[in-house]
Design a protein around this motif. Structure first.
Motif, short mmCIF file in Angstrom:
data_model
loop_
_atom_site.label_atom_id
_atom_site.label_comp_id
_atom_site.label_asym_id
_atom_site.label_seq_id
_atom_site.Cartn_x
_atom_site.Cartn_y
_atom_site.Cartn_z
N ARG A 157 0.83 -1.22 0.00
CA ARG A 157 0.00 0.00 0.00
C ARG A 157 0.86 1.25 0.00
O ARG A 157 0.56 2.21 -0.70
CB ARG A 157 -0.95 -0.01 1.20
CG ARG A 157 -2.08 -1.03 1.06
CD ARG A 157 -2.83 -1.24 2.36
NE ARG A 157 -3.90 -2.21 2.21
CZ ARG A 157 -3.72 -3.52 2.21
NH1 ARG A 157 -2.50 -4.02 2.34
NH2 ARG A 157 -4.75 -4.35 2.06
N GLN A 158 1.92 1.23 0.78
CA GLN A 158 2.80 2.39 0.82
C GLN A 158 3.48 2.62 -0.52
O GLN A 158 3.58 3.76 -1.00
CB GLN A 158 3.86 2.21 1.91
CG GLN A 158 4.89 3.33 2.00
CD GLN A 158 4.27 4.69 2.26
OE1 GLN A 158 3.24 4.77 2.95
NE2 GLN A 158 4.85 5.74 1.71
N ARG A 161 0.99 4.16 -2.84
CA ARG A 161 0.73 5.57 -2.52
C ARG A 161 1.85 6.47 -3.03
O ARG A 161 1.62 7.63 -3.36
CB ARG A 161 0.57 5.73 -1.01
CG ARG A 161 -0.73 5.11 -0.45
CD ARG A 161 -0.95 5.47 1.00
NE ARG A 161 -2.11 4.78 1.54
CZ ARG A 161 -2.05 3.69 2.30
NH1 ARG A 161 -0.85 3.15 2.60
NH2 ARG A 161 -3.15 3.12 2.74
N ALA A 188 -3.96 -4.61 -2.03
CA ALA A 188 -3.57 -3.22 -2.09
C ALA A 188 -4.02 -2.57 -3.40
O ALA A 188 -4.51 -1.43 -3.42
CB ALA A 188 -2.05 -3.09 -1.93
N GLU A 191 -7.78 -2.02 -3.17
CA GLU A 191 -8.11 -0.97 -2.22
C GLU A 191 -7.80 0.43 -2.75
O GLU A 191 -8.54 1.38 -2.50
CB GLU A 191 -7.34 -1.21 -0.93
CG GLU A 191 -7.59 -0.20 0.18
CD GLU A 191 -6.76 -0.50 1.40
OE1 GLU A 191 -6.15 0.44 1.95
OE2 GLU A 191 -6.71 -1.69 1.81
N LEU A 192 -6.72 0.55 -3.49
CA LEU A 192 -6.25 1.87 -3.94
C LEU A 192 -6.51 2.11 -5.42
O LEU A 192 -5.95 3.04 -6.01
CB LEU A 192 -4.75 2.01 -3.65
CG LEU A 192 -4.37 1.93 -2.16
CD1 LEU A 192 -2.87 1.89 -1.99
CD2 LEU A 192 -4.95 3.12 -1.41
#
Length: 392
Positions: A157-158, A161, A188, A191-192
């Motif tokens: 996720r990081q 981002r 991830a 979700e993103l």
């Protein structure tokens, strides 16, 4: 125990040896695709190098060695060495100062591991020394390569981002190299997925077309749909589009026709030129790409009736696209060259037709008959002209 890159044709290139000599063997490591693909036994097309030297020093050393150096991305630390057997991109080691999902502010670094840590996937963070071919792997890339697993470096996720495009890159690399799915990465990306809306359409189109150009992207694209990623970048595609893509891939393989990403993008869309125009505009496709996808969208069952006539009117690429997309036989077009009508307007004038619109009308009538009869030779064209003139 140290791992080593197997000797490959590219690792023995004399122009690369000259490049290493100019920069110093301690200042160069091959990185990324060339290392990964060599380990997989694939052909290597592009060669990238990393160096602790800053761009100005790279430029100076290359020029001193008589190697042309081009500052292709110098703000981000990249210099291209123009070599006899192909260019090499040399990028200074970096670390991210800040990121916003679309672009990064970087600073130059001296630590190889720090540079590797900012790369996206473990299989892309493999470095090799040019002199010994020793591999440097800080994040388990070799194990992931052996397991056919595409895994983010660090927390997925990081990493997404930091650069939202990594979602599409993940699926492209998964389609090319992956077999074992990485649950964290998949979750991830799902979700993103909405973060993809903030990217430039050109970047999205580039990744999407690269994915579609792979040998068999169908399962991956289907998973993108199921995870809610595909609707963000291509809302016009749905289950029917996935099914059409699978059929197209099978049709291409059956007749040994190379994949074309625009043809495959057309498969994902409804066969409606207006929809194709909308998608082409949104993705900012080139003029040629826009024309090709729009023509492919005009496909129909009638295309199979006269495939060579279709190729004559629409072009060979368009005809092949439409026949493959509809599941029609492309055999009549394999190896066939689109002919040119062996008749000019001046010849019609010499037959007594006044120059002007009537010549053009006569030429169109002859051409239409010529197409219907399967593109006969000059003698028959003369006969068709006699018949057409006899009806005037």
């Amino acid at each position: 125990m140290a791992e080593y890159l197997p000797s490959a044709e590219w690792t023995q290139r004399q122009d690369l040896a000259a490049l290493v000599a100019a920069l110093g063997a301690d200042n160069v490591r091959w990185v990324g695709g060339a290392v990964r693909d060599t380990l997989l036994g694939h052909d290597v097309r592009d060669i990238d190098a990393a160096t602790p030297l800053e761009p100005a020093a790279v430029m100076e050393r290359l020029r001193a060695a008589g190697i042309r150096a081009v500052p292709t991305g110098i703000d981000h630390g990249t210099v291209t060495a123009v070599l006899p057997r192909g260019p090499v991109e040399i990028t200074t080691l970096r670390h991210d100062v800040s990121t916003d999902g679309r672009r990064a502010t970087i600073a130059f670094a001296q630590d190889w591991r720090e540079d590797a840590a900012r790369r996206d996937f473990t299989i892309n963070a493999l470095y090799a020394a040019p002199d010994t071919l020793e591999i440097f792997d800080w994040f388990g890339g070799l194990a992931d390569l052996a397991a056919q697993r595409v895994r983010f470096i660090g927390e997925a996720r990081q990493r997404i981002r930091e650069d939202h495009l990594r979602i599409l890159r993940y699926f492209r690399f998964q389609a090319r190299f992956g077999a074992e799915l990485d649950a964290e990465a998949e979750e991830a990306c799902a979700e993103l997925a909405a973060t993809l809306k903030g990217l430039s359409r050109e970047r999205v189109a580039g990744e999407l077309l690269n994915l579609l150009g792979l040998p068999d992207p169908g399962d991956t694209v289907a998973r993108m749909l199921a995870l809610g990623v595909l609707p963000v970048v291509l809302p016009e595609a749905g289950t029917r589009g996935i099914e059409a893509l699978d059929r197209l891939v099978a049709n291409e393989r059956a007749v040994d026709i190379a994949p074309n990403p625009i043809r495959r993008l057309a498969a994902l869309l409804p066969p409606l030129p207006a929809v194709a125009e909308t998608v082409a505009a949104r993705l900012r496709l080139s003029k040629a790409q826009r024309e090709r996808i729009t023509r492919a969208a005009a496909r129909g069952a009638e295309d199979a009736l006269q495939p060579r006539a279709l190729a004559y009117r629409e072009g060979i690429d368009c005809a092949i696209d439409r026949l493959l997309l509809t599941g029609a036989d492309v055999a009549p077009l394999i190896g066939w060259q689109v002919p040119e009508l062996p008749l000019k307007g001046g010849e019609i004038v010499t037959r007594g037709v006044a120059a002007g619109p009537e010549v053009a009308r006569t030429l169109r009538k002859v051409e239409s008959r010529w197409i219907e009869e399967g593109f006969p030779g000059r003698d028959r064209v003369n006969g068709i002209l006699d018949e057409v003139l006899g009806d005037i």
